[in-house]
Design a protein around this motif. Structure first.
Motif, PDB file in Angstrom:
ATOM      1  N   LEU B  80       3.357   1.623  -6.791  1.00  0.00           N
ATOM      2  CA  LEU B  80       2.418   0.817  -5.822  1.00  0.00           C
ATOM      3  C   LEU B  80       3.064  -0.566  -5.717  1.00  0.00           C
ATOM      4  O   LEU B  80       2.602  -1.444  -4.720  1.00  0.00           O
ATOM      5  CB  LEU B  80       1.234   0.523  -6.867  1.00  0.00           C
ATOM      6  N   CYS B  81       4.260  -1.139  -6.202  1.00  0.00           N
ATOM      7  CA  CYS B  81       4.544  -2.476  -6.086  1.00  0.00           C
ATOM      8  C   CYS B  81       5.565  -3.095  -4.960  1.00  0.00           C
ATOM      9  O   CYS B  81       5.352  -4.169  -4.658  1.00  0.00           O
ATOM     10  CB  CYS B  81       5.030  -3.347  -7.402  1.00  0.00           C
ATOM     11  N   GLU B  82       6.204  -1.993  -4.521  1.00  0.00           N
ATOM     12  CA  GLU B  82       7.101  -2.247  -3.310  1.00  0.00           C
ATOM     13  C   GLU B  82       6.138  -2.989  -2.246  1.00  0.00           C
ATOM     14  O   GLU B  82       6.631  -4.281  -1.639  1.00  0.00           O
ATOM     15  CB  GLU B  82       7.741  -1.203  -2.942  1.00  0.00           C
ATOM     16  N   ALA B  83       5.020  -2.444  -1.847  1.00  0.00           N
ATOM     17  CA  ALA B  83       4.297  -2.759  -0.730  1.00  0.00           C
ATOM     18  C   ALA B  83       3.724  -4.186  -1.089  1.00  0.00           C
ATOM     19  O   ALA B  83       3.644  -4.779  -0.169  1.00  0.00           O
ATOM     20  CB  ALA B  83       3.128  -1.845  -0.280  1.00  0.00           C
ATOM     21  N   LEU B  84       3.040  -4.316  -2.162  1.00  0.00           N
ATOM     22  CA  LEU B  84       2.520  -5.620  -2.643  1.00  0.00           C
ATOM     23  C   LEU B  84       3.622  -6.660  -2.705  1.00  0.00           C
ATOM     24  O   LEU B  84       3.372  -7.815  -2.010  1.00  0.00           O
ATOM     25  CB  LEU B  84       1.907  -5.463  -3.867  1.00  0.00           C
ATOM     26  N   ALA B  85       4.833  -6.375  -2.955  1.00  0.00           N
ATOM     27  CA  ALA B  85       6.013  -7.399  -3.257  1.00  0.00           C
ATOM     28  C   ALA B  85       6.140  -7.815  -1.621  1.00  0.00           C
ATOM     29  O   ALA B  85       6.428  -8.935  -1.461  1.00  0.00           O
ATOM     30  CB  ALA B  85       7.073  -6.883  -3.931  1.00  0.00           C
ATOM     31  N   LYS B  86       6.204  -6.721  -0.743  1.00  0.00           N
ATOM     32  CA  LYS B  86       6.604  -7.108   0.570  1.00  0.00           C
ATOM     33  C   LYS B  86       5.661  -8.173   1.138  1.00  0.00           C
ATOM     34  O   LYS B  86       6.273  -8.905   1.685  1.00  0.00           O
ATOM     35  CB  LYS B  86       6.751  -5.954   1.325  1.00  0.00           C
ATOM     36  N   LYS B  87       4.414  -7.717   0.760  1.00  0.00           N
ATOM     37  CA  LYS B  87       3.270  -8.744   1.259  1.00  0.00           C
ATOM     38  C   LYS B  87       3.679 -10.129   0.948  1.00  0.00           C
ATOM     39  O   LYS B  87       3.477 -11.307   1.535  1.00  0.00           O
ATOM     40  CB  LYS B  87       2.161  -8.326   1.066  1.00  0.00           C
ATOM     41  N   ALA B  88       3.859 -10.037  -0.447  1.00  0.00           N
ATOM     42  CA  ALA B  88       3.797 -11.376  -1.178  1.00  0.00           C
ATOM     43  C   ALA B  88       5.063 -12.355  -0.786  1.00  0.00           C
ATOM     44  O   ALA B  88       5.291 -13.636  -0.179  1.00  0.00           O
ATOM     45  CB  ALA B  88       3.909 -11.262  -2.763  1.00  0.00           C
ATOM     46  N   VAL B  89       6.117 -11.737  -0.767  1.00  0.00           N
ATOM     47  CA  VAL B  89       7.367 -12.391  -0.267  1.00  0.00           C
ATOM     48  C   VAL B  89       7.425 -12.608   1.191  1.00  0.00           C
ATOM     49  O   VAL B  89       7.647 -13.775   1.451  1.00  0.00           O
ATOM     50  CB  VAL B  89       8.562 -11.437  -0.485  1.00  0.00           C
ATOM     51  N   GLY B  90       6.617 -11.825   1.964  1.00  0.00           N
ATOM     52  CA  GLY B  90       6.332 -12.231   3.547  1.00  0.00           C
ATOM     53  C   GLY B  90       5.801 -13.566   3.697  1.00  0.00           C
ATOM     54  O   GLY B  90       5.619 -14.229   4.696  1.00  0.00           O
ATOM     55  N   GLN B  91       4.859 -13.889   2.515  1.00  0.00           N
ATOM     56  CA  GLN B  91       4.022 -15.150   2.700  1.00  0.00           C
ATOM     57  C   GLN B  91       4.776 -16.165   1.778  1.00  0.00           C
ATOM     58  O   GLN B  91       4.158 -17.026   1.615  1.00  0.00           O
ATOM     59  CB  GLN B  91       2.774 -14.943   2.198  1.00  0.00           C
ATOM     60  N   GLU B 122      15.621  -2.881   1.605  1.00  0.00           N
ATOM     61  CA  GLU B 122      16.134  -4.316   1.669  1.00  0.00           C
ATOM     62  C   GLU B 122      15.373  -5.367   0.634  1.00  0.00           C
ATOM     63  O   GLU B 122      15.949  -6.261   0.206  1.00  0.00           O
ATOM     64  CB  GLU B 122      15.644  -4.828   3.280  1.00  0.00           C
ATOM     65  N   LEU B 123      14.119  -4.955   0.332  1.00  0.00           N
ATOM     66  CA  LEU B 123      13.484  -5.883  -0.688  1.00  0.00           C
ATOM     67  C   LEU B 123      14.288  -5.736  -1.878  1.00  0.00           C
ATOM     68  O   LEU B 123      14.065  -6.933  -2.572  1.00  0.00           O
ATOM     69  CB  LEU B 123      12.224  -5.134  -0.799  1.00  0.00           C
ATOM     70  N   HIS B 124      14.875  -5.101  -2.330  1.00  0.00           N
ATOM     71  CA  HIS B 124      15.684  -4.692  -3.559  1.00  0.00           C
ATOM     72  C   HIS B 124      16.755  -5.959  -3.722  1.00  0.00           C
ATOM     73  O   HIS B 124      17.012  -6.090  -4.650  1.00  0.00           O
ATOM     74  CB  HIS B 124      16.065  -3.463  -3.788  1.00  0.00           C
ATOM     75  N   THR B 125      17.347  -6.292  -2.597  1.00  0.00           N
ATOM     76  CA  THR B 125      18.205  -7.123  -2.463  1.00  0.00           C
ATOM     77  C   THR B 125      17.784  -8.522  -2.951  1.00  0.00           C
ATOM     78  O   THR B 125      18.624  -9.422  -3.378  1.00  0.00           O
ATOM     79  CB  THR B 125      18.936  -7.257  -1.119  1.00  0.00           C
ATOM     80  N   HIS B 126      16.527  -8.771  -2.842  1.00  0.00           N
ATOM     81  CA  HIS B 126      16.065  -9.948  -3.291  1.00  0.00           C
ATOM     82  C   HIS B 126      15.282  -9.811  -4.751  1.00  0.00           C
ATOM     83  O   HIS B 126      14.526 -10.833  -5.097  1.00  0.00           O
ATOM     84  CB  HIS B 126      15.045 -10.585  -2.238  1.00  0.00           C
ATOM     85  N   SER B 127      15.423  -8.828  -5.267  1.00  0.00           N
ATOM     86  CA  SER B 127      14.968  -8.677  -6.561  1.00  0.00           C
ATOM     87  C   SER B 127      16.039  -8.571  -7.583  1.00  0.00           C
ATOM     88  O   SER B 127      17.059  -8.360  -7.435  1.00  0.00           O
ATOM     89  CB  SER B 127      13.953  -7.438  -6.666  1.00  0.00           C
ATOM     90  N   CYS B 128      15.659  -9.265  -8.843  1.00  0.00           N
ATOM     91  CA  CYS B 128      16.614  -8.512  -9.963  1.00  0.00           C
ATOM     92  C   CYS B 128      15.781  -8.272 -11.314  1.00  0.00           C
ATOM     93  O   CYS B 128      14.544  -8.559 -11.491  1.00  0.00           O
ATOM     94  CB  CYS B 128      17.333  -9.799 -10.469  1.00  0.00           C
ATOM     95  N   TYR B 129      16.431  -7.757 -12.111  1.00  0.00           N
ATOM     96  CA  TYR B 129      16.055  -7.125 -13.336  1.00  0.00           C
ATOM     97  C   TYR B 129      16.551  -8.165 -14.401  1.00  0.00           C
ATOM     98  O   TYR B 129      17.534  -8.485 -14.323  1.00  0.00           O
ATOM     99  CB  TYR B 129      16.757  -5.729 -13.671  1.00  0.00           C
ATOM    100  N   CYS B 130      15.484  -8.850 -15.240  1.00  0.00           N
ATOM    101  CA  CYS B 130      16.061  -9.785 -15.906  1.00  0.00           C
ATOM    102  C   CYS B 130      15.390  -9.968 -17.463  1.00  0.00           C
ATOM    103  O   CYS B 130      14.190 -10.247 -17.464  1.00  0.00           O
ATOM    104  CB  CYS B 130      15.568 -10.995 -14.982  1.00  0.00           C
TER     105      CYS B 130
END
Lengths: 347, 347, 347, 347
Positions: B80-91, B122-130
């Protein structure tokens, strides 16, 4: 039929009390005498109010128990039972030691892990270590003393026996991660078993140095016919009863899931007290509590070629008092399950 | 200093509620909005009466949380989080996912273990596991999404990192026996987590097939520079909180006890939240509960040449909400321990 | 001797399963059939793995149970048993209802507290409510249906009966503070009984509005010969089993400690399953768990002239299945304690 | 602002350790010194490994604590604090006694219930007993010693204060049934608090003879302006923390549900740490654990005209260390909630 008279030395420890609970409903025996060093002269029900009006028998001393009983169970710290066993055997009695003094064949192991020597070496020739499902043929006419197995070793030996015998696993890869309920630590007080320290807590203890290690290795070496060294780590589990041993071993080439399952089902098909669970089920200590069952589930990690065996028992029953009664039944020629048809409550 | 506005999507799950508990006392942030699908319109304190008069904020929807917050935490089932992350990052917002959607680098692993594909590659290129102690340098300017680590993998990665990096152990012998408190199973009802089924019970589950396996292997492979396959077996522990991972690995020739201990002490000497316990001590989940600490104890089985590492965390804090806040602190330039100086209660 | 055939309707609920556990070891009966609406067609051991290889009987339907059994136990939600009892009695069978449909004599009470009417009024003339120690003379030849008492009312009635009969206390001052283990809430899932909600928690529930209130008052009114109104507050205790009822009542002038104790000892001196504890001891649910005992301790607050009675039972045994079997034993002419010599384990 | 130096005498008891946990995060104070008779010379973190690297301060002796601190907390068995308080006050320090030596105004009560006399009668004129919500005006300039309230009395006084003051209930009908987690019994070992004895067990103890009785009656008598005698029965609850007091009192004519609720809401509307729950909710110790809150729920048994008040606190926080810190805050002019904004975790 005349009842066999049984006695318990160390009746106020946890294993002793559990023996009382089982023996009171045993069809072939009468509880003749019980002893306790700390509570001599008191009634057992003063120490365990759960037994009020059920077993108000007075606690006496060791000699009296030996004198009045045909079969003597002893549940004492190690180092104390050789002398008692000698007395009992000298009077023609049977002696079942729930402690460690008659478990290890190799005295060097006993010296190394318990720091004591055998003082009555001859006595050991009349004794044997016996997990009934694996060793019942040992209980010949010459045997008057049984070294009743330890709790962890019972769960582990039953869980590993079929694969150990088969030669299909590399036993030197064996890692045993066991978890025991708090009764395993006994009735004595300690900070570790103080409720607020123990509740909502979890930890290993005696990591890789627990005294049950040589007993485990003795059985696995006998079964496999080669010396086995294992890593054994027990953990203290915030429940009253039960042991779960999770065991990891690498399979040899060609040992398929089907082959291994068939080994286990065949080994235990006639054993009432060992239940090999159906494929897909997982052993849970909840399902054996208050009973003499050992549940075993088999799991395969095909990614790493490891067999994972989960074995669970009630540490106080199959891991102590129940198995001792099972051994008595065999030794005395009673039905093997006499007094042991304890249905595990579901909750 | 102006406060950063933070929001929580999925605030009524256990990790969401724990985020509230931590964020309410965080010096740099204000809780701006919280959402829940099941309880939208209700006050959070109606769902969690412990928060009555402390956080009576109303639960809203996901879009509102994203709109009103600078940093969004999401604690939702995977997928469920890819779609939400996209929205958030878009803002222009930061997004911290406590679920599994941004943890695995290799999409094939995600497909195999979770049965889903990445829809927004594409979104995953702005993400990292930490895990901050291991990966904090990853949190560069290009990062707007964090895949917050799973609970088991956190305990395991922190426990194994020094030895894995060192090359002194044969990682393919690694056996991981983990035990987790029941909050790890979430707030949803199930027979397994019904009190009478769970209390006075203990068992493994998802034996060698748990979804955290690829996440564990990803970290260990990165650390060691070679592909690692492990056997991982989680167990359900009758406590509310906490994970203990007991890990067994064979040491290579020449890896002495002293060398290994030095590796660990050096690796974590400047890490506030990782405590390498003194020789002789054993990690216990009791000592880290309700805190962001990871305790590690080292044990050596010289008989079998195995290193045994015991690593323990609070699954809800260092294993979820606490680590998420630690990640936020790093991402936002706050003190790394801001809001996380939680002293573990002794009982 | 031929075995009596017994059946269980609702065998997969907690009381049903406990009946199985007890009946399997009962010397006079054979378990003929068991039913479950939710699990029809499955084996009981698939629902309760503790019974694997012990009771793998298939679950059938209600009509089959009635047809194949001489005595039928039913453990169902209220409102369902009149119809079943009618069928059973019509076929000449005995019917023991562990639910509420045959407990209240006054239909108005049933209507007020359960919201239902009696549909088969005639049937109730062949039924009786029976706590054996208080009402065993009710089980005459005309009785084919037993309304088996509720768990709380059993602990309370046994704890209050001697003083209630005596007229030495002012029963309208009676305050009953009861605490029950979680099995009392049944096998059904709820947030309240979700492990993390229930563990390390404690609270009253249904404060002064619990449905057992009219059943309690019915018994106390009968015993005292005057209408009694009590305040009854149950609490949910984080243990699996057991009820403790702490009861507070003001003594009348001249009711001495010695008089009251003598009343209790006399009332129960021939009752195997009720143990009046010695002066100075306190009843603890630990001492009756898994058994059919009711332990009662007496305490006197001389400063306020109140008698405090502590009464404890295992809610699943004396509070449900065990008492049902005790009732069956009486109804069928077996030894009253047949199958019920369950020694409470000390831990 | 300069930090106030605080010290703890008896830091290794449960209340002492909880003081450390709270004071370490208190904005106005520095922990200057801690003492222990049993562990002098050791680090606190050797006794409580949860504090490793958090508070490795060495344990010293009582004189050192007094010398190095502005405010001294003492958590010791009764009978030891008068002498220490005298020393502290002689050096111009403030002294907060978490024990019983400064709680009872009437020395006769102290003699009767504790078997000791006040040796320093003058000292008591500079001391006061203080539950902040009821007595904060007592903390005038002349006060240098605080008798910090007991755990049970705190839960009871806060739960009864509004109705006791109002005169709307007959306080001599008051029955108090309290239940406490095991930390209430302290860190010392006993059979009663041995895990297997305590787990899956429940029982009253010190039935109607507990030493907190005169403290409860003192407060209720003051509030109501007339002598009050209560029946107070504590029970040992198998949880680590928390007290629930269920209190039953008969209402006088004309005391309506609405009137009573209004009394409570009005009494506590400005009190941060007392939460009067909304109608229909029930207080649960789960919701206050690890926090300084007291939750109160009100229930009415219209059938018997009794008011039932349920009051719950964390025995270690509001019932001991937290309330002691709240008292220090008032005595020193800090914010009353400084260091006490502890959000109760939901699970």
């Amino acid at each position: 039929m005349t009842q066999t008279k049984v006695g318990i030395i160390g009746a106020t420890g946890y294993a002793g009390e559990e023996l009382v609970r089982i023996l009171l409903n045993h069809p072939n025996v009468t509880l003749a005498a019980i002893s306790s060093v700390s509570f001599e002269g008191k009634k057992l029900s003063e120490v365990y109010p759960s037994l009020y009006q059920i077993c108000d028998m007075a606690l006496t001393n060791e000699d009296t128990v030996i004198a009045q009983s045909d079969v003597i169970f002893a549940s004492l710290p190690h180092g104390l039972c050789e002398a008692l066993a000698k007395k009992a055997v000298g009077q023609g009695k049977k002696f079942i030691d729930l402690g460690a003094d008659f478990r290890l064949k190799d005295e060097a192991d006993y010296q190394q892990w318990y720091g004591l020597e055998y003082k009555e070496k001859e006595l050991h020739t009349h004794s044997c270590y016996c997990i009934p499902e694996l060793h019942r043929e040992r209980l010949g006419k010459d045997i008057s003393i049984i070294g009743n197995p330890g709790c962890y070793p019972t769960s582990i030996a039953l869980g590993m026996a079929p694969i150990a015998k088969s030669g299909l696993a590399d036993l030197n890869t064996l890692v045993i991660d066991s978890k025991s309920g708090v009764t395993g630590a006994g009735r004595g007080l300690s900070q570790t078993t103080h409720y607020p320290d123990c509740n909502e807590a979890f930890s290993p203890y005696k990591t890789a140095v627990h005294r049950h290690t040589p007993e485990i290795e003795q059985t696995l070496s006998e079964l496999s016919g080669e010396p086995v060294r294992v890593t054994f780590v027990p953990h203290l589990l915030p429940v009253n009863r039960g042991i779960v041993s999770t065991m990891y071993v690498t399979l040899k080439e060609g040992a398929s899931k089907e082959t291994v399952r068939a080994l286990y089902e065949s080994a235990y098909q006639n054993e009432k007290f060992v239940r090999v669970l159906p494929d897909g089920d997982t052993a849970n200590l909840k399902h054996v509590k208050f009973s003499n069952y050992c549940d075993i589930s088999l799991h395969f990690d095909s990614r790493t070629n490891r067999l994972i065996v989960v074995s669970t028992i009630d540490n106080m029953v199959k891991g102590a008092a129940g198995q001792a009664v099972q051994n008595m039944n065999l030794l005395c020629g009673f039905e093997e399950d006499a007094g042991l048809c304890l249905v595990p409550p579901a909750f």
